[in-house]
Motif scaffolding. Structure first.
Motif, mmCIF file in Angstrom:
data_model
loop_
_atom_site.group_PDB
_atom_site.id
_atom_site.type_symbol
_atom_site.label_atom_id
_atom_site.label_comp_id
_atom_site.label_asym_id
_atom_site.label_seq_id
_atom_site.Cartn_x
_atom_site.Cartn_y
_atom_site.Cartn_z
ATOM 1 N N GLU A 146 -32.864 13.611 46.984
ATOM 2 C CA GLU A 146 -33.474 13.546 46.266
ATOM 3 C C GLU A 146 -32.572 12.605 44.736
ATOM 4 O OE1 GLU A 146 -36.703 15.527 44.264
ATOM 5 O OE2 GLU A 146 -35.732 17.357 46.044
ATOM 6 N N LEU A 147 -31.820 12.633 44.633
ATOM 7 C CA LEU A 147 -30.471 11.769 44.173
ATOM 8 C C LEU A 147 -31.146 10.699 44.496
ATOM 9 C CD1 LEU A 147 -28.352 11.603 41.677
ATOM 10 C CD2 LEU A 147 -27.054 11.806 43.078
ATOM 11 N N LEU A 148 -30.461 10.244 46.115
ATOM 12 C CA LEU A 148 -30.355 9.383 46.722
ATOM 13 C C LEU A 148 -31.500 8.358 46.018
ATOM 14 C CD1 LEU A 148 -28.115 9.724 49.147
ATOM 15 C CD2 LEU A 148 -27.529 9.010 47.545
ATOM 16 N N LEU A 149 -32.054 8.794 46.934
ATOM 17 C CA LEU A 149 -33.836 8.103 47.112
ATOM 18 C C LEU A 149 -34.206 7.864 45.476
ATOM 19 C CD1 LEU A 149 -36.191 10.351 48.908
ATOM 20 C CD2 LEU A 149 -35.605 8.044 49.542
ATOM 21 N N SER A 150 -33.632 8.592 43.917
ATOM 22 C CA SER A 150 -34.104 8.066 43.054
ATOM 23 C C SER A 150 -33.435 6.911 42.584
ATOM 24 C CB SER A 150 -33.561 8.907 42.130
ATOM 25 O OG SER A 150 -33.074 9.932 41.788
ATOM 26 N N ARG A 151 -32.402 6.581 43.553
ATOM 27 C CA ARG A 151 -31.100 5.721 42.343
ATOM 28 C C ARG A 151 -31.689 4.041 43.753
ATOM 29 N NH1 ARG A 151 -26.299 6.502 40.395
ATOM 30 N NH2 ARG A 151 -26.865 8.072 38.661
ATOM 31 N N GLY A 152 -32.622 4.180 44.482
ATOM 32 C CA GLY A 152 -33.000 3.417 45.605
ATOM 33 C C GLY A 152 -32.462 3.431 47.393
ATOM 34 N N ALA A 153 -32.081 4.601 46.939
ATOM 35 C CA ALA A 153 -31.789 4.793 48.945
ATOM 36 C C ALA A 153 -33.169 4.596 49.386
ATOM 37 C CB ALA A 153 -31.286 5.779 49.694
ATOM 38 N N ASP A 154 -33.383 3.608 50.818
ATOM 39 C CA ASP A 154 -34.869 3.627 51.884
ATOM 40 C C ASP A 154 -34.744 4.324 52.494
ATOM 41 O OD1 ASP A 154 -36.380 1.781 52.882
ATOM 42 O OD2 ASP A 154 -34.801 0.161 53.666
ATOM 43 N N ILE A 155 -36.141 4.644 52.188
ATOM 44 C CA ILE A 155 -36.285 5.800 52.950
ATOM 45 C C ILE A 155 -36.794 4.747 54.171
ATOM 46 C CG2 ILE A 155 -38.992 5.170 51.970
ATOM 47 C CD1 ILE A 155 -39.271 8.332 51.585
ATOM 48 N N HIS A 156 -37.252 3.816 54.586
ATOM 49 C CA HIS A 156 -37.603 2.824 56.031
ATOM 50 C C HIS A 156 -36.990 2.635 56.810
ATOM 51 C CE1 HIS A 156 -41.540 3.251 54.160
ATOM 52 N NE2 HIS A 156 -41.601 2.857 52.627
ATOM 53 N N ALA A 157 -35.610 2.447 55.720
ATOM 54 C CA ALA A 157 -34.185 1.849 57.296
ATOM 55 C C ALA A 157 -34.052 2.924 58.316
ATOM 56 C CB ALA A 157 -32.898 2.351 56.047
ATOM 57 N N GLN A 158 -34.272 2.008 59.391
ATOM 58 C CA GLN A 158 -33.960 2.700 60.684
ATOM 59 C C GLN A 158 -32.574 3.191 60.589
ATOM 60 O OE1 GLN A 158 -35.642 3.647 62.975
ATOM 61 N NE2 GLN A 158 -37.051 3.306 61.842
ATOM 62 N N CYS A 159 -31.277 4.298 60.603
ATOM 63 C CA CYS A 159 -30.559 4.450 61.009
ATOM 64 C C CYS A 159 -29.434 5.233 61.938
ATOM 65 C CB CYS A 159 -30.072 5.060 59.432
ATOM 66 S SG CYS A 159 -30.759 4.584 57.842
ATOM 67 N N GLY A 160 -29.073 4.743 62.851
ATOM 68 C CA GLY A 160 -28.500 5.626 63.958
ATOM 69 C C GLY A 160 -28.936 6.054 64.932
ATOM 70 N N ALA A 161 -28.313 6.803 66.127
ATOM 71 C CA ALA A 161 -29.374 7.661 66.715
ATOM 72 C C ALA A 161 -30.515 8.355 66.953
ATOM 73 C CB ALA A 161 -27.919 8.491 67.534
ATOM 74 N N PHE A 162 -31.253 8.532 65.248
ATOM 75 C CA PHE A 162 -31.390 9.965 64.664
ATOM 76 C C PHE A 162 -33.018 9.491 64.169
ATOM 77 C CE2 PHE A 162 -27.447 12.041 64.786
ATOM 78 C CZ PHE A 162 -27.890 12.757 65.039
ATOM 79 N N GLY A 163 -32.877 6.901 64.557
ATOM 80 C CA GLY A 163 -34.293 7.077 63.995
ATOM 81 C C GLY A 163 -34.137 6.658 62.393
ATOM 82 N N ASN A 164 -34.519 7.204 61.860
ATOM 83 C CA ASN A 164 -35.009 7.432 60.205
ATOM 84 C C ASN A 164 -34.676 8.573 59.948
ATOM 85 O OD1 ASN A 164 -37.505 9.148 60.024
ATOM 86 N ND2 ASN A 164 -38.070 6.798 61.941
ATOM 87 N N VAL A 165 -35.359 9.019 58.244
ATOM 88 C CA VAL A 165 -34.680 9.792 57.225
ATOM 89 C C VAL A 165 -35.958 10.339 57.546
ATOM 90 C CG1 VAL A 165 -35.721 9.127 55.092
ATOM 91 C CG2 VAL A 165 -33.951 10.730 55.272
#
Length: 144
Positions: A36-55
């Motif tokens: 939640e802190l990362l999201l409040s600071r601008g983390a991209d909720i839609h980013a495709q990341c690594g083998a797991f796809g997305n958050v």
């Protein structure tokens, strides 16, 4: 510690681990407060990341009902495709996460998406022998 790093200018988009970026790692480790802190600071909720796809796929596959709900409320793309499982619904089905499967279907997840290792959410549920998940998916219109 995380706030200190963010205040010092830590890059939220870097993907230094096999999980992807810091947000995906926080969700995978069930560190909801950090996520939640990362999201409040601008983390991209839609980013495709690594083998797991997305958050959302990470939260769904981990059965984290709280995080799945929070991510959906913040606008996570419910049928986004990427990574090993393909979609969050497929990740939840592969792990037998019945409550999360129901949440994702109610949020509009496309039960017919063909992607990822299993090809479909229904096939993922069958592979794991999760009969209740299979039933819910079929009732929602899923096919192999």
């Amino acid at each position: 510690m995380v706030e200190t790093l963010l205040d010092a200018g830590a890059d939220l988009s870097e993907a230094p681990t096999r999980y992807g970026n810091a947000l995906v790692l926080a969700v995978a480790m069930h560190k909801n407060g950090i996520a939640e802190l990362l999201l409040s600071r601008g983390a991209d909720i839609h980013a495709q990341c690594g083998a797991f796809g997305n958050v959302l796929s990470v939260a769904a596959g981990g059965g984290d009902v709280y995080m799945v709900k929070m991510l959906l409320e913040r606008g996570a793309e419910v049928s986004s495709v990427g990574g090993f499982f393909g979609t969050a619904l497929q990740a939840a089905a592969a792990k037998g996460e019945l409550q999360v499967v129901n949440m994702l279907i109610e949020a509009g997840a496309d039960v017919k998406v063909a992607a990822g290792h299993y090809g479909s959410a229904l096939r993922a549920a069958k592979k794991g022998d999760f009969a209740e998940v299979e039933k819910i998916l079929v009732e929602a219109g899923a096919t192999e």
